[in-house]
Design an enzyme around this catalytic site. Structure first.
Site, PDB file in Angstrom:
ATOM      1  N   ILE A  64       1.221   3.850  -5.783  1.00  0.00           N
ATOM      2  CA  ILE A  64       0.144   3.142  -6.489  1.00  0.00           C
ATOM      3  C   ILE A  64      -1.023   2.099  -5.250  1.00  0.00           C
ATOM      4  CG2 ILE A  64       0.303   1.961  -7.981  1.00  0.00           C
ATOM      5  CD1 ILE A  64       2.989   2.685  -8.963  1.00  0.00           C
ATOM      6  N   LEU A 112       1.061  -1.270   0.089  1.00  0.00           N
ATOM      7  CA  LEU A 112      -0.226   0.354   0.356  1.00  0.00           C
ATOM      8  C   LEU A 112       0.786   1.305   0.100  1.00  0.00           C
ATOM      9  CD1 LEU A 112      -2.867   0.433   0.022  1.00  0.00           C
ATOM     10  CD2 LEU A 112      -2.983   0.995   2.206  1.00  0.00           C
ATOM     11  N   GLY A 113       1.894   0.966  -1.022  1.00  0.00           N
ATOM     12  CA  GLY A 113       2.072   2.804  -1.410  1.00  0.00           C
ATOM     13  C   GLY A 113       1.427   3.440  -2.101  1.00  0.00           C
ATOM     14  N   ARG A 120       6.565  -5.499 -10.234  1.00  0.00           N
ATOM     15  CA  ARG A 120       8.049  -6.634 -10.640  1.00  0.00           C
ATOM     16  C   ARG A 120       7.568  -8.100 -11.311  1.00  0.00           C
ATOM     17  NH1 ARG A 120       9.138  -2.431 -11.555  1.00  0.00           N
ATOM     18  NH2 ARG A 120      10.781  -1.425 -11.496  1.00  0.00           N
ATOM     19  N   HIS A 150       4.794  -4.727 -19.304  1.00  0.00           N
ATOM     20  CA  HIS A 150       5.432  -3.645 -18.740  1.00  0.00           C
ATOM     21  C   HIS A 150       5.380  -2.029 -19.147  1.00  0.00           C
ATOM     22  CE1 HIS A 150       8.997  -3.531 -15.121  1.00  0.00           C
ATOM     23  NE2 HIS A 150       8.251  -2.151 -15.444  1.00  0.00           N
ATOM     24  N   ARG A 200       4.058  -5.217   5.157  1.00  0.00           N
ATOM     25  CA  ARG A 200       4.866  -5.234   6.493  1.00  0.00           C
ATOM     26  C   ARG A 200       4.834  -4.430   7.715  1.00  0.00           C
ATOM     27  NH1 ARG A 200      10.840  -3.952   4.389  1.00  0.00           N
ATOM     28  NH2 ARG A 200       9.897  -1.706   3.594  1.00  0.00           N
ATOM     29  N   GLU A 243      12.244 -11.104 -18.625  1.00  0.00           N
ATOM     30  CA  GLU A 243      12.156  -9.526 -18.970  1.00  0.00           C
ATOM     31  C   GLU A 243      13.079  -8.865 -19.778  1.00  0.00           C
ATOM     32  OE1 GLU A 243      10.175  -6.753 -17.168  1.00  0.00           O
ATOM     33  OE2 GLU A 243       8.681  -7.431 -16.756  1.00  0.00           O
TER      34      GLU A 243
END
Length: 310
Positions: free
Chosen positions: A153, A150-151, A230, A277, A173, A259
């Protein structure tokens, strides 16, 4: 004299022109050009522009004794040798906040596409198959969305989900202060609660294969996974097994392991939507990211603190 800058990532002509107005630019977006540039110009390179996927190795840092500033264009920086850079006193920055909206938009686009089966319905329509011959797909609205990370973005994904009357919870975390969404300390419990699981956590060793077979089984046969972080965060063989066996209903992936090579284990599956991506790329996002880099680098070489330090 302009500071010498080594650019290790592909940039459009306009972006390169804008950066070159302030820096002596060495453009090396391929592996071969990169090695040649470090060998030929490493002794006088003072700044590097890269991204989290392309990174910068400790060996390359050693080969650039004048290096004093390294920036990732986007928010991620998992493949930059940050410990080695800090030990050298190199200033580190990233593009945090410059493409958050674009990534959150794309996460919702992938969710809508895979839940409503848009790619297969598009193909069916072009082939003359009408709706009565196709199974109905579930509604997107009114469900439960779990967010891993939950940053900035993740929070923007949550706000977009609210427009679909979707209930949101998250796993970090640690719980985030000042947010009303429900927190799950156990990722499997979040997956079990969720109809949709969106991965928005940083990459790197601490999150490698965080979404594994157990998490996917907890998400369940009606659940959908979306990854805009990622590829390394999701265990690809476990995901392929979950998609092919019906352990989950579908997935939308903007990133994958290995990738830029496509994920061979997933290509034959019709319940996965893949994009290369591109979640963080749009004209608006690239302009903001380049502006942020120029501002940070200009501030650094003027003896000022950068605005978005790592």
């Amino acid at each position: 004299m302009k500071p010498s800058l080594l650019v290790l990532i592909p940039l459009g002509d306009d972006s390169r022109t804008r950066i070159a107005a302030s820096f002596d630019l060495h453009y090396a977006p391929t592996r071969e050009a990169r090695a040649e540039a470090v060998a030929a110009h490493g002794a006088r390179i003072r700044a590097v522009l890269t991204n989290g996927t392309t990174g910068l190795t400790s060996g390359e840092i050693v080969a650039m004794p004048a290096l004093e500033f390294v920036s990732a264009l986007g928010a991620g920086y998992e493949n930059i040798a940050t410990d080695h850079a800090r030990a050298r006193g190199i200033v580190l920055a990233n593009g945090a906040g410059t493409n958050d909206d674009c990534v959150a938009d794309h996460a919702m686009a992938l969710l809508l596409a895979v839940v409503r089966d848009v790619p297969q319905r598009d193909r069916a329509t072009r082939e003359g198959v009408w709706r009565d011959a196709l199974p109905m797909r579930p509604s997107v609205s009114g469900k439960r969305l779990g967010i891993i990370g939950l940053g900035n973005i993740g929070q923007k994904v949550a706000r977009r989900a609210a427009g679909f009357d979707i209930d949101v919870a998250y796993h970090n975390r640690q719980p985030r202060d000042g947010v009303a969404w429900r927190y799950f300390g156990d990722l499997r419990e979040l997956a079990r609660w969720s109809d949709y699981l969106v991965v928005a956590t940083p990459g790197g060793s601490s999150t490698h294969h965080l979404v594994d077979r157990d998490v996917l089984e907890a998400l369940g046969p009606k659940g959908f996974l979306v990854n805009v972080s990622r590829g390394s965060v999701v265990d690809t063989p476990a995901l392929a097994h979950a998609l092919s066996s019906g352990a989950i209903a579908g997935a939308g992936l903007d990133v994958c392991e290995g990738e830029p090579h496509p994920p061979q284990a997933l290509l034959h599956l019709t319940n996965v939507v893949l994009t290369p991506h591109v979640a963080g790329t749009s004209p608006e996002a690239i302009t903001a990211s380049v502006d942020n880099f120029i501002t940070n680098a200009t501030r650094h070489f003027a003896g000022e603190d950068v605005l978005t330090p790592i």
